[in-house]
Design a protein around this motif. Structure first.
Motif, PDB file in Angstrom:
ATOM      1  N   UNK A 250       0.858  -1.188   0.000  1.00 22.32           N
ATOM      2  CA  UNK A 250       0.000   0.000   0.000  1.00 22.32           C
ATOM      3  C   UNK A 250       0.893   1.236   0.000  1.00 22.32           C
ATOM      4  N   UNK A 251       0.630   2.146  -0.929  1.00 20.03           N
ATOM      5  CA  UNK A 251       1.419   3.370  -1.089  1.00 20.03           C
ATOM      6  C   UNK A 251       0.497   4.591  -1.044  1.00 20.03           C
ATOM      7  N   UNK A 252       1.022   5.675  -0.468  1.00 18.80           N
ATOM      8  CA  UNK A 252       0.295   6.945  -0.442  1.00 18.80           C
ATOM      9  C   UNK A 252       1.132   8.001  -1.157  1.00 18.80           C
ATOM     10  N   UNK A 253       0.493   8.732  -2.071  1.00 16.37           N
ATOM     11  CA  UNK A 253       1.140   9.757  -2.885  1.00 16.37           C
ATOM     12  C   UNK A 253       0.506  11.109  -2.578  1.00 16.37           C
ATOM     13  N   UNK A 254       1.309  12.175  -2.636  1.00 16.12           N
ATOM     14  CA  UNK A 254       0.776  13.508  -2.385  1.00 16.12           C
ATOM     15  C   UNK A 254       1.027  14.473  -3.525  1.00 16.12           C
TER      16      UNK A 254
ATOM     17  N   UNK B  88      -1.067  -0.950  10.366  1.00 15.69           N
ATOM     18  CA  UNK B  88      -2.001  -0.220  11.223  1.00 15.69           C
ATOM     19  C   UNK B  88      -1.964   1.298  11.019  1.00 15.69           C
ATOM     20  N   UNK B  89      -1.383   1.767   9.924  1.00 15.11           N
ATOM     21  CA  UNK B  89      -1.369   3.199   9.623  1.00 15.11           C
ATOM     22  C   UNK B  89      -2.377   3.456   8.507  1.00 15.11           C
ATOM     23  N   UNK B  90      -3.165   4.525   8.632  1.00 17.02           N
ATOM     24  CA  UNK B  90      -4.096   4.832   7.539  1.00 17.02           C
ATOM     25  C   UNK B  90      -3.349   5.648   6.477  1.00 17.02           C
TER      26      UNK B  90
ATOM     27  N   UNK C 252      -4.010   8.370   4.892  1.00 14.66           N
ATOM     28  CA  UNK C 252      -3.916   9.823   5.063  1.00 14.66           C
ATOM     29  C   UNK C 252      -2.801  10.182   6.044  1.00 14.66           C
ATOM     30  N   UNK C 253      -2.574   9.359   7.061  1.00 14.61           N
ATOM     31  CA  UNK C 253      -1.452   9.601   7.977  1.00 14.61           C
ATOM     32  C   UNK C 253      -0.119   9.348   7.278  1.00 14.61           C
ATOM     33  N   UNK C 254      -0.084   8.353   6.401  1.00 14.76           N
ATOM     34  CA  UNK C 254       1.141   8.064   5.659  1.00 14.76           C
ATOM     35  C   UNK C 254       1.545   9.243   4.791  1.00 14.76           C
ATOM     36  N   UNK C 255       0.587   9.810   4.072  1.00 13.31           N
ATOM     37  CA  UNK C 255       0.929  10.911   3.173  1.00 13.31           C
ATOM     38  C   UNK C 255       1.417  12.120   3.974  1.00 13.31           C
ATOM     39  N   UNK C 256       0.846  12.367   5.145  1.00 14.15           N
ATOM     40  CA  UNK C 256       1.315  13.462   6.008  1.00 14.15           C
ATOM     41  C   UNK C 256       2.746  13.187   6.465  1.00 14.15           C
ATOM     42  N   UNK C 257       2.997  11.991   6.952  1.00 17.22           N
ATOM     43  CA  UNK C 257       4.340  11.615   7.425  1.00 17.22           C
ATOM     44  C   UNK C 257       5.362  11.739   6.300  1.00 17.22           C
TER      45      UNK C 257
END
Length: 141
Positions: A4-8, A42-44, A46-51
């Motif tokens: 799972x990847x989060x992009x901003x 256990x990280x959502x 939206x928290x990943x993209x902020x971090x």
């Protein structure tokens, strides 16, 4: 197996024009990218993209505006990525800067050069990074 990847897509308005923050990696083969990262257990997203934005850009004052897109994408190594693309709003006055990411791991010793683009045609982003860029610039046509 999937990751799972989060992009901003970090956006600002400058002289009435919407711009997106991108960076040139100190490893030239990595190309021009947007901030992104792997979601921890256990990280959502939206928290990943902020971090990741904090670790990779040094920016602290920004707002997660909305989730633009979610998809499943096959990376060059064959691993499937479940990707989440967020629109982020920031009031940033610098037009460009260099930043050494603080996330550790593979990023230790790297330097990212940040700058803004005002259209999709300005640069060619690394494979997959620009897949939803049209949603940012389309909103402001």
């Amino acid at each position: 197996m999937s990751i799972i990847k989060a992009y901003g897509y970090i956006t600002r308005e400058h002289d009435g024009i919407i711009q997106v923050l991108v960076f040139r990696h100190s490893i030239l083969e990595a190309g021009i990218q947007i901030p992104k990262g792997t979601v921890k257990p256990q990280e959502c997203t939206s928290h990943t993209v902020i971090r990741e934005i904090q670790e990779e850009t040094g920016l602290k004052d920004f707002k997660v505006e909305k989730l633009l897109a979610e998809d499943f994408w096959e990376n060059d190594d064959g691993i499937i990525h479940n990707r989440f693309f967020y629109k982020i709003q920031v009031c940033e006055t610098r037009d460009e800067w260099d930043y050494a990411p603080i996330g550790g791991g593979d990023e230790d010793g790297l330097l990212f050069h940040y700058f803004w683009i005002s259209s999709q045609a300005e640069v060619e982003l690394s494979r997959g990074h620009g897949d939803y860029l049209h949603l940012i610039f389309k909103e402001y046509i």
